[in-house]
Design a protein around this motif. Structure first.
Motif, PDB file in Angstrom:
ATOM      1  N   GLN A 746      73.070  44.920  52.902  1.00 43.99           N
ATOM      2  CA  GLN A 746      72.797  43.571  52.421  1.00 43.99           C
ATOM      3  C   GLN A 746      72.860  42.554  53.553  1.00 43.99           C
ATOM      4  OE1 GLN A 746      74.972  42.406  48.831  1.00 43.99           O
ATOM      5  NE2 GLN A 746      75.269  44.582  48.340  1.00 43.99           N
ATOM      6  N   ALA A 747      73.886  42.699  54.412  1.00 45.77           N
ATOM      7  CA  ALA A 747      74.007  41.768  55.529  1.00 45.77           C
ATOM      8  C   ALA A 747      72.838  41.910  56.492  1.00 45.77           C
ATOM      9  CB  ALA A 747      75.334  42.016  56.251  1.00 45.77           C
ATOM     10  N   ALA A 748      72.401  43.141  56.781  1.00 45.86           N
ATOM     11  CA  ALA A 748      71.263  43.344  57.675  1.00 45.86           C
ATOM     12  C   ALA A 748      69.994  42.751  57.088  1.00 45.86           C
ATOM     13  CB  ALA A 748      71.082  44.846  57.930  1.00 45.86           C
ATOM     14  N   ASP A 749      69.774  42.948  55.804  1.00 48.69           N
ATOM     15  CA  ASP A 749      68.606  42.378  55.131  1.00 48.69           C
ATOM     16  C   ASP A 749      68.613  40.860  55.232  1.00 48.69           C
ATOM     17  OD1 ASP A 749      66.366  42.035  53.615  1.00 48.69           O
ATOM     18  OD2 ASP A 749      67.288  42.574  51.711  1.00 48.69           O
ATOM     19  N   LEU A 750      69.777  40.256  54.994  1.00 44.79           N
ATOM     20  CA  LEU A 750      69.889  38.795  55.036  1.00 44.79           C
ATOM     21  C   LEU A 750      69.616  38.254  56.436  1.00 44.79           C
ATOM     22  CD1 LEU A 750      70.768  36.127  53.655  1.00 44.79           C
ATOM     23  CD2 LEU A 750      73.126  36.723  54.237  1.00 44.79           C
ATOM     24  N   GLN A 759      77.850  34.259  61.046  1.00 43.39           N
ATOM     25  CA  GLN A 759      78.921  34.880  60.262  1.00 43.39           C
ATOM     26  C   GLN A 759      79.226  34.072  59.026  1.00 43.39           C
ATOM     27  OE1 GLN A 759      82.446  35.832  62.523  1.00 43.39           O
ATOM     28  NE2 GLN A 759      83.739  35.961  60.718  1.00 43.39           N
ATOM     29  N   SER A 760      79.242  32.753  59.143  1.00 39.82           N
ATOM     30  CA  SER A 760      79.538  31.909  57.987  1.00 39.82           C
ATOM     31  C   SER A 760      78.456  32.017  56.924  1.00 39.82           C
ATOM     32  CB  SER A 760      79.703  30.451  58.426  1.00 39.82           C
ATOM     33  OG  SER A 760      78.524  29.978  59.062  1.00 39.82           O
ATOM     34  N   MET A 761      77.191  32.234  57.342  1.00 42.08           N
ATOM     35  CA  MET A 761      76.125  32.415  56.357  1.00 42.08           C
ATOM     36  C   MET A 761      76.342  33.714  55.582  1.00 42.08           C
ATOM     37  SD  MET A 761      72.027  32.957  56.880  1.00 42.08           S
ATOM     38  CE  MET A 761      72.313  34.601  57.514  1.00 42.08           C
ATOM     39  N   VAL A 762      76.703  34.777  56.300  1.00 39.71           N
ATOM     40  CA  VAL A 762      76.996  36.043  55.616  1.00 39.71           C
ATOM     41  C   VAL A 762      78.148  35.862  54.651  1.00 39.71           C
ATOM     42  CG1 VAL A 762      77.815  38.402  55.973  1.00 39.71           C
ATOM     43  CG2 VAL A 762      76.104  37.436  57.513  1.00 39.71           C
ATOM     44  N   GLN A 763      79.171  35.116  55.067  1.00 40.75           N
ATOM     45  CA  GLN A 763      80.317  34.883  54.194  1.00 40.75           C
ATOM     46  C   GLN A 763      79.899  34.169  52.920  1.00 40.75           C
ATOM     47  OE1 GLN A 763      82.973  31.970  55.712  1.00 40.75           O
ATOM     48  NE2 GLN A 763      84.539  32.293  54.154  1.00 40.75           N
ATOM     49  N   VAL A 807      64.317  49.524  59.667  1.00 34.09           N
ATOM     50  CA  VAL A 807      65.760  49.462  59.937  1.00 34.09           C
ATOM     51  C   VAL A 807      66.559  49.639  58.651  1.00 34.09           C
ATOM     52  CG1 VAL A 807      67.631  47.970  60.729  1.00 34.09           C
ATOM     53  CG2 VAL A 807      65.489  48.062  62.006  1.00 34.09           C
ATOM     54  N   LEU A 808      66.135  48.950  57.587  1.00 29.45           N
ATOM     55  CA  LEU A 808      66.871  49.079  56.316  1.00 29.45           C
ATOM     56  C   LEU A 808      66.768  50.498  55.771  1.00 29.45           C
ATOM     57  CD1 LEU A 808      65.965  45.717  54.521  1.00 29.45           C
ATOM     58  CD2 LEU A 808      68.004  46.273  55.829  1.00 29.45           C
TER      59      LEU A 808
END
Length: 821
Positions: A746-750, A759-763, A807-808
């Motif tokens: 999910q983080a890689a896709d985002l 990092q704050s966007m992932v959070q 990649v995903l």
């Protein structure tokens, strides 16, 4: 002989006289003597025959024991009478019979057993002590005690017993003075009465020195011991007395409502109050509460707080009045605390020594804040494994003065950011504000403000937040074994801010509850009187038991979680809810009390972006800037600037760029035709990073892909694919603690789709804590998706949107995840 009862002495004299008569009377051939001997012996045989006919073996055996003397004596008499003359054996037989009957006295008379040279064996504990004292005092000759039961608990000498007389005999008259003297209690503490359904051969003995019988009314006791000058509640008068029977898990109880004169405040001395009612403080059976001039005293039949209740989301969810349940009160009701204080702040305090249940209570508070939509930052003086488990469910959690310094610095900057938002919406923080409330927990506060380098700064920033945070929805919760607020501006103002909010005092060090509570809470508990909480229920042996050598090696149940909720000037004894925080590595129960969807409350995007621009949104582990730090220093000098303006001037030093890339290492390693597995074994990098490097090098023409998973230097003559091992399997990906493959995908896709490695966007987007978001970014860096960290800046994204699907797909294959439809 001195210890032999008079009845036994008389029987021995009778045996001696009968032996003398047997040696002389049979040879006289006197008909009256023969008739008397025949009547006595025959009557005894007839009596024994009647007992045998009843088929009552026990009573038959006892009758046989009692008629043994007369029957055997009759047999000796008959033998001597039948034989003519006076043979030599007649006097010998008579004397032998008398000696045997005297020796057989314990069998023939079951009402007395002579001393055997050793002490009689009594049962252990209070039961044996009661029986021994009764026998030694000879309160009622020939009686014994049965069915001895303690009426209160093991720590009190109050008991009842059945006084049992010999079979067929009534219990003789009992002198209460003798019975009281046997046990060393006042005469009015002893009572003897009939037992329903039994005859006069069994009576009930009651000895009650604690619950004194005939000692006057409760009003008399109250006036003598409680209301007198210097008493437990001086100057008080009883208003009402009630008693309630046991219901469910709540034991039976009696309640006394009292009040002092108008204009006075009821003060309670718990130690004296327990003494007045004849209970020990360690029992936790007596609970006293005061509200202004009134005092309510509750005496339970047994301790009401021995059982703890499991925490649930429903209990920790706010009710219509903004309260949540943190425990169970002593009367069985819910012990509730307010989320906000009467002044509208989110402040509070939690005090308890090691082993008192403080960490569990703190976990309950964090869950309640999460359920209410509040963000939560927690810091402590030292790392704690149980709090780290809680940290996986909240926004920020760590330990140490450095983390605390950055956390408070960011919170102060947040006040300015939220001040701008308040100006835009036209009001201060409320439930309608466009940002969440934020609660900062400072655990082991004394140690944090006592740090040599950062303690003064931490104290000053805490003071600013405690006094000014209300308008911006920022609260401070002080926690620790005790609180020392001397470095802050003053406890009186802080107490006004905290009053009516969260206040929990568990077991604390020291004695004299009221004084200890004020000292332990730094004055935040006000003048409320709190009962002392022992470490265990009934955690001592009574002095009477010690006197008689009776010991109890079984420890009482621990009082973990027992304490008081403090609201304003009142306190309620309670036991906190229970949630499993293991010490053996087993799964915890935190998932049952935090929000069910698993999301974590964080700041808004606007707030995080503003803090990021100020250089205040990172992992908060970089040493704070020194006085002369302009961004080029090494940070070794921790002398801090005293001002709190220009918060965002400091930016952590940039990470030095790597001198050798993964592609360089791959080119150096591939000097022949090699499989991907062989390359990974020689290159020190993550498998995902190596895979991406191989793809780029093949695309640039700097490396030759012979076959799937098979590579060679550019210009190398390819060998037959079947000569090489093409069956290598990708290694199982290694992930940091708390990170699963689905989150990485999910983080890689985002990040790839947005081309923004923040990092704050992932959070925010994935609703995870800041620490977990950092671990996700590290995982993506290992797989060559993002570059290394550069302070608080966003990481560079190394994968273009065109390669996103490939990649995903590879990530899902690595983690054995099903592809999205």
């Amino acid at each position: 002989m001195s210890q032999m009862p008079a009845r036994a002495k008389a029987e021995m004299v009778a045996y001696g006289a009968s032996a003398a008569a047997l040696a002389y009377v049979p040879s006289l051939e006197a008909l009256p003597a023969h008739a008397t001997a025949a009547a006595v012996s025959g009557g005894c045989v007839w009596w024994l025959y009647r007992k045998v006919k009843t088929r009552d073996f026990h009573r038959t055996l006892r009758t046989a024991q009692r008629v043994l003397g007369p029957v055997t004596g009759g047999a000796v008499y008959a033998a001597a009478a039948i034989v003519p003359g006076r043979p030599w054996w007649e006097p010998a037989a008579a004397l032998g019979w008398g000696a045997l009957m005297s020796a057989a006295l314990p069998i023939t008379r079951s009402t007395w057993t002579p001393p055997a040279g050793t002490s009689t064996a009594y049962p252990p504990g209070l039961r044996g002590l009661v029986m021994r004292l009764w026998d030694e005092a000879e309160v009622a000759e020939g009686t014994r005690l049965e069915n001895i039961e303690q009426t209160i608990d093991a720590a009190h000498p109050d008991f009842t017993a059945d006084i049992v007389a010999p079979a067929g005999k009534p219990v003789p008259r009992i002198d209460l003075v003798d019975a009281a003297a046997a046990y060393g209690v006042p005469v009015d503490c002893v009572a003897v009465g009939d037992i329903p359904g039994t005859g006069p051969g069994r009576l009930r003995l009651t000895v009650a020195p604690t619950t004194r019988r005939g000692g006057g009314s409760i009003e008399d006791m109250w006036a003598d011991k409680v209301a007198r000058p210097g008493g437990a509640i001086p100057g008080s008068d009883i208003v009402r007395v009630e008693s309630f029977s046991a219901t469910g898990d709540l034991p039976a109880r009696g309640m006394v409502l009292a009040q002092v004169e108008p204009g006075e405040i009821a003060r309670i001395n718990h130690q004296q109050l327990c003494s007045a009612f004849g209970v020990e403080p360690e029992e936790l059976r007596l609970v006293a509460e005061s509200r202004g001039r009134e005092a309510l005293v509750t005496l339970y039949e047994s301790a009401p707080l021995k059982a703890s209740r499991r925490a649930t989301r429903e209990l920790l969810t706010l009710d219509a009045y903004g309260r949540y349940t943190i425990g169970t009160a002593h009367d069985g009701s819910d012990a509730k605390v307010h989320m906000q204080s009467a002044a509208g702040t989110l402040h509070g305090f939690l005090v308890g020594v090691t082993g008192s249940g403080k960490t569990v209570a703190l976990a309950l508070m964090c869950a309640a804040w999460a359920l209410a939509g509040l963000a939560n930052w927690v810091t402590s003086a030292r790392p704690d494994a149980q709090m780290s488990a809680v940290g996986r469910h909240i926004d920020r959690q760590n330990a140490g003065p450095v983390f605390t310094w950055w956390m408070l610095k960011a919170a102060i900057a947040l006040m300015d950011i939220r001040g701008e938002i308040n100006s835009e919406v036209g009001h201060d923080f409320s439930a309608h504000s466009p940002y969440p409330g934020l609660v900062l927990v400072l655990d082991e506060f004394n140690s944090l403000v006592g740090d040599d380098a950062l303690g003064d700064e931490i104290a000053h920033m805490t003071d600013v937040l405690a006094r000014e945070g209300r308008k911006f929805g920022i609260g401070i919760v002080f926690a620790g074994q005790s609180l020392n607020l001397s470095k802050l501006g003053g406890e009186a103002s802080l107490r006004d801010q905290v009053q009516g909010g969260i206040g929990v005092v568990l077991r604390i060090a020291g004695s004299s509850g009221g004084i200890a509570a004020r000292q332990a809470t730094g004055g935040l508990a006000g003048d409320v009187d709190l009962a002392d909480i022992p470490d265990r229920f009934n955690a001592r042996t009574s002095l009477m038991d010690r006197m008689h050598g009776v010991t109890d090696d079984v420890p009482g149940d621990p009082t973990q979680g027992v304490g008081h909720t403090v609201t304003g000037s009142g306190a309620t004894m309670m036991r906190s809810l229970y949630v499993h925080l293991p010490k053996d590595g087993s799964p915890d129960g935190l998932g049952e009390i935090f929000p069910e969807h698993g999301g974590i409350n964080t700041l808004t995007d606007r707030e995080i972006n503003a803090l990021t621009e100020l250089g205040l949104w990172h992992d908060w582990t970089t040493p704070p800037p020194s006085k002369n730090d302009n961004g080029d220093g090494d940070g070794d000098d921790l002398t801090l600037a005293p001002q709190f303006t220009q918060i965002g001037l400091f930016t952590p030093p940039a990470v030095k760029p790597k001198t050798r890339t993964v592609k360089d290492k791959v080119l150096d390693a591939v000097d022949r035709q090699m499989t991907a597995k062989e390359i990974r074994q020689q290159v020190d990098a993550a498998s995902g990073t190596i895979r991406n490097a191989l793809s780029d090098l093949v695309a640039d023409g700097r490396l030759l892909q012979v076959d799937h998973g098979l590579y060679a230097p550019a210009g190398h003559q390819a060998a037959a694919p079947d000569q090489h091992d093409t069956q290598d399997q990708p290694r199982e990906p290694q992930l940091p603690e708390g990170v699963d493959g689905a989150l990485v995908v999910q983080a890689a896709d985002l990040i790839i789709s947005s081309q923004f490695g923040s990092q704050s966007m992932v959070q925010r987007k994935l609703r995870v804590g800041f620490a977990l978001a950092g671990r996700l970014m590290e995982s993506l860096e290992q797989r060559g998706i993002v570059g290394p960290a550069d302070g608080s800046k966003a990481r560079p994204v190394l994968v273009t949107p065109d390669a996103q699907d490939d990649v995903l797909r590879e990530l899902r294959a690595d983690f054995a995840l099903a592809a999205d439809d």
